[in-house]
Design a protein around this motif. Structure first.
Motif, mmCIF file in Angstrom:
data_model
loop_
_atom_site.group_PDB
_atom_site.id
_atom_site.type_symbol
_atom_site.label_atom_id
_atom_site.label_comp_id
_atom_site.label_asym_id
_atom_site.label_seq_id
_atom_site.Cartn_x
_atom_site.Cartn_y
_atom_site.Cartn_z
ATOM 1 N N GLN A 74 6.952 7.967 8.476
ATOM 2 C CA GLN A 74 7.165 8.339 7.078
ATOM 3 C C GLN A 74 6.301 7.466 6.177
ATOM 4 O OE1 GLN A 74 11.527 7.790 8.070
ATOM 5 N NE2 GLN A 74 11.611 8.948 6.155
ATOM 6 N N ARG A 75 6.171 7.855 4.900
ATOM 7 C CA ARG A 75 5.442 7.022 3.963
ATOM 8 C C ARG A 75 6.265 5.783 3.667
ATOM 9 N NH1 ARG A 75 0.582 8.995 4.049
ATOM 10 N NH2 ARG A 75 -0.003 8.545 1.908
ATOM 11 N N THR A 76 5.574 4.677 3.344
ATOM 12 C CA THR A 76 6.301 3.472 2.979
ATOM 13 C C THR A 76 5.673 2.861 1.737
ATOM 14 O OG1 THR A 76 7.187 1.389 3.823
ATOM 15 C CG2 THR A 76 4.914 1.867 4.395
ATOM 16 N N ASP A 77 6.474 2.127 0.970
ATOM 17 C CA ASP A 77 5.955 1.480 -0.231
ATOM 18 C C ASP A 77 5.676 0.003 0.014
ATOM 19 O OD1 ASP A 77 6.172 3.782 -2.019
ATOM 20 O OD2 ASP A 77 8.293 3.614 -1.554
ATOM 21 N N ASP B 18 0.839 -1.187 0.000
ATOM 22 C CA ASP B 18 0.000 0.000 0.000
ATOM 23 C C ASP B 18 0.881 1.246 0.000
ATOM 24 O OD1 ASP B 18 -1.637 2.087 0.489
ATOM 25 O OD2 ASP B 18 -2.339 1.407 2.445
ATOM 26 N N PRO B 19 0.882 2.006 -1.124
ATOM 27 C CA PRO B 19 1.793 3.145 -1.195
ATOM 28 C C PRO B 19 1.444 4.237 -0.196
ATOM 29 C CG PRO B 19 0.371 3.063 -3.150
ATOM 30 C CD PRO B 19 0.072 1.844 -2.331
ATOM 31 N N GLY B 20 0.246 4.198 0.346
ATOM 32 C CA GLY B 20 -0.133 5.239 1.293
ATOM 33 C C GLY B 20 0.112 4.836 2.736
ATOM 34 N N ALA B 21 0.590 3.616 2.928
ATOM 35 C CA ALA B 21 0.744 3.129 4.299
ATOM 36 C C ALA B 21 1.802 3.935 5.046
ATOM 37 C CB ALA B 21 1.130 1.653 4.284
ATOM 38 N N ALA B 22 1.618 4.049 6.337
ATOM 39 C CA ALA B 22 2.592 4.784 7.141
ATOM 40 C C ALA B 22 3.655 3.825 7.658
ATOM 41 C CB ALA B 22 1.896 5.453 8.308
ATOM 42 N N ALA B 23 4.903 4.226 7.531
ATOM 43 C CA ALA B 23 6.004 3.426 8.080
ATOM 44 C C ALA B 23 5.991 3.550 9.587
ATOM 45 C CB ALA B 23 7.325 3.950 7.517
ATOM 46 N N ARG C 271 10.556 2.873 -0.547
ATOM 47 C CA ARG C 271 10.924 2.530 0.829
ATOM 48 C C ARG C 271 10.350 1.168 1.210
ATOM 49 N NH1 ARG C 271 12.059 5.265 5.969
ATOM 50 N NH2 ARG C 271 11.191 3.926 7.562
ATOM 51 N N ASP D 237 15.604 2.640 2.008
ATOM 52 C CA ASP D 237 14.941 3.695 1.236
ATOM 53 C C ASP D 237 15.852 4.051 0.081
ATOM 54 O OD1 ASP D 237 13.129 5.525 0.505
ATOM 55 O OD2 ASP D 237 13.208 6.726 2.333
#
Ligand SMILES: Nc1nc2c(ncn2[C@@H]2O[C@H](COP(=O)(O)OP(=O)(O)OP(=O)(O)O)[C@@H](O)[C@H]2O)c(=O)[nH]1
Ligand SMILES: [Mg+2]
Length: 215
Positions: free
Chosen positions: A13-16, A4-9, A78, A73
């Protein structure tokens, strides 16, 4: 693996991509040591003073969970590797049930030099895998002999297709070998027919099936 490209790390931070490993095994096997060797952030541990007979073996034990992370990253995005460690004592088994959802691979750590722990370790490992369709790596700790490690893993009930790694988890490079084996096992599972299908392939399949239905 979550993509999920919108998921939070974990850091906010954003995570892929998020990859989740479950590190399990009996008391004193080396689970916390393994996670601490890989994690780039201080391990969130829940170790407290050990009580009862086990206090003679070591001073502190995990009672809820260990949590460590490793982030990569680069120009491809990421990736966050999350490592969850279970408590070793059977009375905290419920925590394993809490943590086991959506794991990409399971690392079962066992003390190769302490046969007295193997029956319970095998029972717990097989029970965990019954309803968890994740690949398994058996990390046979305090062991340098691949043949002995294989023997221990088979006794625990590992299949011939499961990865087995003899290791000395006090050495960080040995912990790395175990985590690499778990990631490779997860990758192989994704690439196997019936496993993960790439997003592009899914679109191709959907378009083909809709054009077949229209014909
Ligand atoms: N000699 C040796 N000691 C090790 C090795 N791996 C771990 N240890 C030691 O064994 C002890 C137990 O390791 P932990 O990582 O706390 O084990 P655990 O599986 O998390 O234990 P619980 O959470 O109590 O179930 C620690 O003192 C480690 O330093 C190893 O490869 N060789
Ligand atoms: Mg521990």
């Amino acid at each position: 693996m979550s993509t999920d490209p919108g998921a939070a790390a974990p850091t906010g931070q954003r995570t892929d991509h998020v990859v989740k490993l479950l590190v399990t095994g009996p008391f004193n096997a080396g689970k916390t040591t393994l996670i601490a060797a890989i994690s780039q952030t201080p391990v969130v541990d829940t170790d407290v003073a050990t009580t009862g007979d086990e206090a003679r073996i070591k001073a502190r034990t995990t009672v809820a969970m260990d949590y460590g992370t490793y982030a990569l990253d680069d120009d491809q995005g990421r990736v966050d590797l999350l490592m969850f460690g279970t408590p070793g004592q059977p009375r905290f088994q419920f925590m394993t049930d809490v943590m086991k959802g959506d794991v990409d691979a399971v690392i079962s750590v066992v003390d190769g030099s302490d046969e007295s722990t193997h029956t319970d370790a095998g029972n717990a490992m097989r029970a965990l895998l019954v309803d968890l369709h994740a690949p398994l790596v058996v990390a046979v700790n305090r062991c340098d002999d691949p043949q002995h490690a294989l023997l221990v893993a088979r006794r625990l009930g590992a299949l011939s297709s499961d990865a087995v790694v003899p290791c000395q988890l006090v050495h960080p490079e040995s912990s790395r070998d175990v985590v690499v084996a778990a990631l490779i096992a997860a990758l192989e599972r994704l690439e196997r027919p019936g496993g993960w299908t790439s997003p592009l392939q899914r679109v191709v399949d959907a378009l083909r099936s809709s054009s077949a239905a229209a014909a």
